[in-house]
Design a protein around this motif. Structure first.
Motif, PDB file in Angstrom:
ATOM      1  N   GLY A  37      11.072   2.933   6.854  1.00 21.02           N
ATOM      2  CA  GLY A  37      10.842   4.291   6.371  1.00 21.02           C
ATOM      3  C   GLY A  37      10.957   4.439   4.874  1.00 21.02           C
ATOM      4  O   GLY A  37      11.502   5.412   4.370  1.00 21.02           O
ATOM      5  N   GLU A  38      10.419   3.465   4.091  1.00 20.79           N
ATOM      6  CA  GLU A  38      10.544   3.507   2.640  1.00 20.79           C
ATOM      7  C   GLU A  38       9.504   4.423   1.986  1.00 20.79           C
ATOM      8  O   GLU A  38       9.553   4.623   0.783  1.00 20.79           O
ATOM      9  CB  GLU A  38      10.407   2.095   2.077  1.00 20.79           C
ATOM     10  N   GLY A  39       8.564   4.957   2.739  1.00 21.43           N
ATOM     11  CA  GLY A  39       7.598   5.877   2.146  1.00 21.43           C
ATOM     12  C   GLY A  39       6.192   5.297   2.122  1.00 21.43           C
ATOM     13  O   GLY A  39       5.934   4.165   2.542  1.00 21.43           O
ATOM     14  N   TRP A  40       5.269   6.103   1.581  1.00 22.20           N
ATOM     15  CA  TRP A  40       3.871   5.709   1.608  1.00 22.20           C
ATOM     16  C   TRP A  40       3.492   4.777   0.460  1.00 22.20           C
ATOM     17  O   TRP A  40       2.520   4.026   0.564  1.00 22.20           O
ATOM     18  CB  TRP A  40       2.973   6.940   1.557  1.00 22.20           C
ATOM     19  N   VAL A  41       4.243   4.792  -0.621  1.00 18.46           N
ATOM     20  CA  VAL A  41       3.900   3.927  -1.761  1.00 18.46           C
ATOM     21  C   VAL A  41       4.019   2.447  -1.400  1.00 18.46           C
ATOM     22  O   VAL A  41       3.108   1.658  -1.688  1.00 18.46           O
ATOM     23  CB  VAL A  41       4.775   4.282  -2.975  1.00 18.46           C
ATOM     24  N   PRO A  42       5.120   1.988  -0.761  1.00 21.71           N
ATOM     25  CA  PRO A  42       5.144   0.587  -0.322  1.00 21.71           C
ATOM     26  C   PRO A  42       4.012   0.240   0.642  1.00 21.71           C
ATOM     27  O   PRO A  42       3.506  -0.891   0.638  1.00 21.71           O
ATOM     28  CB  PRO A  42       6.511   0.448   0.348  1.00 21.71           C
ATOM     29  N   ALA A  43       3.620   1.215   1.486  1.00 22.22           N
ATOM     30  CA  ALA A  43       2.514   0.958   2.406  1.00 22.22           C
ATOM     31  C   ALA A  43       1.223   0.681   1.637  1.00 22.22           C
ATOM     32  O   ALA A  43       0.453  -0.221   1.986  1.00 22.22           O
ATOM     33  CB  ALA A  43       2.344   2.141   3.353  1.00 22.22           C
ATOM     34  N   VAL A  44       0.969   1.442   0.578  1.00 23.53           N
ATOM     35  CA  VAL A  44      -0.229   1.224  -0.240  1.00 23.53           C
ATOM     36  C   VAL A  44      -0.169  -0.139  -0.927  1.00 23.53           C
ATOM     37  O   VAL A  44      -1.148  -0.891  -0.957  1.00 23.53           O
ATOM     38  CB  VAL A  44      -0.369   2.357  -1.276  1.00 23.53           C
ATOM     39  N   ILE A  45       1.017  -0.474  -1.469  1.00 23.62           N
ATOM     40  CA  ILE A  45       1.161  -1.762  -2.155  1.00 23.62           C
ATOM     41  C   ILE A  45       0.945  -2.922  -1.176  1.00 23.62           C
ATOM     42  O   ILE A  45       0.267  -3.906  -1.480  1.00 23.62           O
ATOM     43  CB  ILE A  45       2.545  -1.851  -2.825  1.00 23.62           C
ATOM     44  N   GLY A  46       1.533  -2.807   0.031  1.00 26.41           N
ATOM     45  CA  GLY A  46       1.344  -3.863   1.026  1.00 26.41           C
ATOM     46  C   GLY A  46      -0.104  -4.005   1.434  1.00 26.41           C
ATOM     47  O   GLY A  46      -0.608  -5.125   1.611  1.00 26.41           O
ATOM     48  N   ALA A  47      -0.804  -2.879   1.589  1.00 25.41           N
ATOM     49  CA  ALA A  47      -2.219  -2.931   1.953  1.00 25.41           C
ATOM     50  C   ALA A  47      -3.049  -3.588   0.854  1.00 25.41           C
ATOM     51  O   ALA A  47      -3.983  -4.354   1.141  1.00 25.41           O
ATOM     52  CB  ALA A  47      -2.732  -1.517   2.245  1.00 25.41           C
ATOM     53  N   VAL A  48      -2.703  -3.314  -0.412  1.00 20.41           N
ATOM     54  CA  VAL A  48      -3.430  -3.933  -1.526  1.00 20.41           C
ATOM     55  C   VAL A  48      -3.208  -5.449  -1.533  1.00 20.41           C
ATOM     56  O   VAL A  48      -4.142  -6.232  -1.769  1.00 20.41           O
ATOM     57  CB  VAL A  48      -2.976  -3.303  -2.857  1.00 20.41           C
ATOM     58  N   PHE A  49      -1.967  -5.873  -1.271  1.00 23.19           N
ATOM     59  CA  PHE A  49      -1.692  -7.310  -1.189  1.00 23.19           C
ATOM     60  C   PHE A  49      -2.539  -7.971  -0.100  1.00 23.19           C
ATOM     61  O   PHE A  49      -3.140  -9.033  -0.306  1.00 23.19           O
ATOM     62  CB  PHE A  49      -0.204  -7.544  -0.909  1.00 23.19           C
ATOM     63  N   LEU A  50      -2.582  -7.354   1.075  1.00 26.95           N
ATOM     64  CA  LEU A  50      -3.344  -7.939   2.185  1.00 26.95           C
ATOM     65  C   LEU A  50      -4.842  -7.908   1.904  1.00 26.95           C
ATOM     66  O   LEU A  50      -5.576  -8.811   2.326  1.00 26.95           O
ATOM     67  CB  LEU A  50      -3.020  -7.192   3.479  1.00 26.95           C
ATOM     68  N   LEU A  51      -5.314  -6.877   1.186  1.00 24.72           N
ATOM     69  CA  LEU A  51      -6.726  -6.846   0.798  1.00 24.72           C
ATOM     70  C   LEU A  51      -7.049  -8.001  -0.139  1.00 24.72           C
ATOM     71  O   LEU A  51      -8.096  -8.656  -0.015  1.00 24.72           O
ATOM     72  CB  LEU A  51      -7.046  -5.505   0.136  1.00 24.72           C
ATOM     73  N   GLY A  52      -6.141  -8.251  -1.085  1.00 24.27           N
ATOM     74  CA  GLY A  52      -6.345  -9.389  -1.973  1.00 24.27           C
ATOM     75  C   GLY A  52      -6.355 -10.702  -1.227  1.00 24.27           C
ATOM     76  O   GLY A  52      -7.146 -11.621  -1.539  1.00 24.27           O
ATOM     77  N   ALA A  54      -7.333 -11.111   1.872  1.00 29.56           N
ATOM     78  CA  ALA A  54      -8.614 -11.182   2.581  1.00 29.56           C
ATOM     79  C   ALA A  54      -9.739 -11.642   1.652  1.00 29.56           C
ATOM     80  O   ALA A  54     -10.592 -12.459   2.045  1.00 29.56           O
ATOM     81  CB  ALA A  54      -8.943  -9.821   3.192  1.00 29.56           C
ATOM     82  N   LEU A  55      -9.753 -11.160   0.418  1.00 32.30           N
ATOM     83  CA  LEU A  55     -10.778 -11.594  -0.538  1.00 32.30           C
ATOM     84  C   LEU A  55     -10.625 -13.068  -0.868  1.00 32.30           C
ATOM     85  O   LEU A  55     -11.619 -13.799  -1.003  1.00 32.30           O
ATOM     86  CB  LEU A  55     -10.688 -10.738  -1.805  1.00 32.30           C
ATOM     87  N   ARG A  56      -9.377 -13.523  -1.013  1.00 26.08           N
ATOM     88  CA  ARG A  56      -9.138 -14.942  -1.284  1.00 26.08           C
ATOM     89  C   ARG A  56      -9.587 -15.820  -0.108  1.00 26.08           C
ATOM     90  O   ARG A  56     -10.149 -16.906  -0.295  1.00 26.08           O
ATOM     91  CB  ARG A  56      -7.659 -15.171  -1.568  1.00 26.08           C
ATOM     92  N   VAL A  57      -9.338 -15.379   1.104  1.00 27.34           N
ATOM     93  CA  VAL A  57      -9.787 -16.125   2.285  1.00 27.34           C
ATOM     94  C   VAL A  57     -11.304 -16.226   2.301  1.00 27.34           C
ATOM     95  O   VAL A  57     -11.885 -17.274   2.630  1.00 27.34           O
ATOM     96  CB  VAL A  57      -9.262 -15.449   3.566  1.00 27.34           C
ATOM     97  N   ARG A  58     -11.967 -15.149   1.923  1.00 25.49           N
ATOM     98  CA  ARG A  58     -13.448 -15.154   1.882  1.00 25.49           C
ATOM     99  C   ARG A  58     -13.953 -16.178   0.866  1.00 25.49           C
ATOM    100  O   ARG A  58     -14.920 -16.899   1.119  1.00 25.49           O
ATOM    101  CB  ARG A  58     -13.933 -13.758   1.534  1.00 25.49           C
ATOM    102  N   VAL A  59     -13.285 -16.265  -0.291  1.00 28.27           N
ATOM    103  CA  VAL A  59     -13.682 -17.247  -1.307  1.00 28.27           C
ATOM    104  C   VAL A  59     -13.518 -18.672  -0.774  1.00 28.27           C
ATOM    105  O   VAL A  59     -14.382 -19.537  -0.959  1.00 28.27           O
ATOM    106  CB  VAL A  59     -12.858 -17.031  -2.595  1.00 28.27           C
TER     107      VAL A  59
END
Length: 338
Positions: A37-52, A54-59
């Motif tokens: 329950g740390e809030g929505w900001v850590p959720a956004v940061i975690g999602a950005v990490f996982l998006l990065g 995914a892009l690296r896996v594609r490369v």
């Protein structure tokens, strides 16, 4: 500097390393946001990490496909061909294969800069948003109440109609305006707890829940004692001791009493060699406001106590203001008491 060193690594070492680290950080931050329950900001940061990630896996997948297309010739292709009659082969126009695109260094650098910009922007926005319904004027979110939820509620609470719990008291006391009422508006609570105690020397038959909120300057405790002692009787008892600082008053239309007493100080040696065990010593001076449960003073009371390690105490008016702000907000319901 770290990014420059990582870029010096070979592609097949650098990319799996980035994918592994990014996955660990992304999953951990999302876990903090969704479970802790740390809030929505850590959720956004975690999602950005996982998006990065995914892009690296594609490369990496594109690089593997390109490597397979450039596989060496088979043994059949390498066998010598016996010479025969040479016949001119028809001339066919050369077909150009599309050039395999390599990972663009500029695109990777831009992605890294954008990633850090998103994280920094999210943190900046969080600092500007109001917390717990207050305007963004520097008021900070109080520490979460620590509760003994795994312990069974004492029978004294079930046999006392209307008895609240330590969680109820902590929820009422641990409020964002509490530092301002104490005269230290810039502070935030560093610790908060609620416990379901019973009054001493009562064979666990009298419920006495307590809540504590600690700041850098002051510590505030709120307790409720469900006994038959009235505030008027307690005021008479203070006359037998050192009752020079006792003062009668009315709070929320109920009889109240202000008293002073020293806290107890106990020191333990836990084997570290840094301290020594000793007898109970006199601690800092504390100021307590005792308020009856109702205007008729039929027994039982709330005790609001404030003290500090430095011995500094707020004005009596601060205790009255805290009582008037906190006591009406005490409600039952943090635990099932059926």
């Amino acid at each position: 500097m770290l990014g420059f060193l990582v870029r010096l690594l070979p592609f097949w070492i650098r990319e799996p390393l980035i994918i592994l680290v990014g996955t660990v950080f992304g999953v951990r931050i999302l876990f903090m946001a969704l479970v802790d329950g740390e809030g929505w900001v850590p959720a956004v940061i975690g999602a950005v990490f996982l998006l990065g990630v995914a892009l690296r896996v594609r490369v990496v997948v594109h690089a593997l496909r390109a490597r397979h297309r450039r596989a060496p010739a088979t043994e059949a292709e390498l066998e010598p061909v016996t010479p025969g009659p040479v016949t001119p082969a028809p001339v066919t126009p050369a077909v150009r294969r599309p050039v395999e695109k390599k990972p663009n260094a500029f695109a990777q650098a831009s992605f890294a800069i954008g990633l850090f910009a998103v994280i920094g922007g999210a943190l900046w926005i969080e600092g500007k948003l109001p917390e717990d319904g207050t305007a963004a004027t520097g008021a900070s979110r109080p520490a979460a109440c620590r509760l003994d939820e795994d312990e069974e509620l004492p029978s004294a609470y079930r046999s006392t109609p209307g008895a609240v719990t330590g969680a109820d008291l902590c929820r009422a006391l641990n409020r964002t305006e509490l530092p301002e009422l104490l005269g230290t508006p810039a502070e935030r609570s560093v610790y908060a707890s609620g416990t379901d105690n019973t009054a001493p020397l009562t064979d666990r038959k009298v419920a006495q829940p307590e809540a504590r909120v600690e700041f850098e300057t002051y510590t505030v405790e709120l307790s409720a004692t469900y006994n038959k002692l009235t505030v008027a009787q307690y005021a008479k008892l203070t006359t037998y001791g050192d009752g020079r600082d006792a003062r009668k008053l009315t709070v929320l239309g109920r009889p109240a009493l202000l008293t002073s007493d020293h806290m107890m100080k106990i020191q333990f040696d836990l084997g570290s060699g840094e301290g020594a065990s000793g007898p109970v010593e006199q601690g800092p001076l504390a100021r307590t406001l005792t308020v009856a449960f109702d205007g008729k003073d039929r027994g039982g009371s709330y005790d609001l106590t404030v003290w500090s390690e430095s011995g500094l105490l707020p004005d009596d008016s601060a205790l009255v203001d805290i009582a008037e702000a906190v006591l009406p907000r005490i409600t039952r319901g943090a635990r099932d008491q059926d």
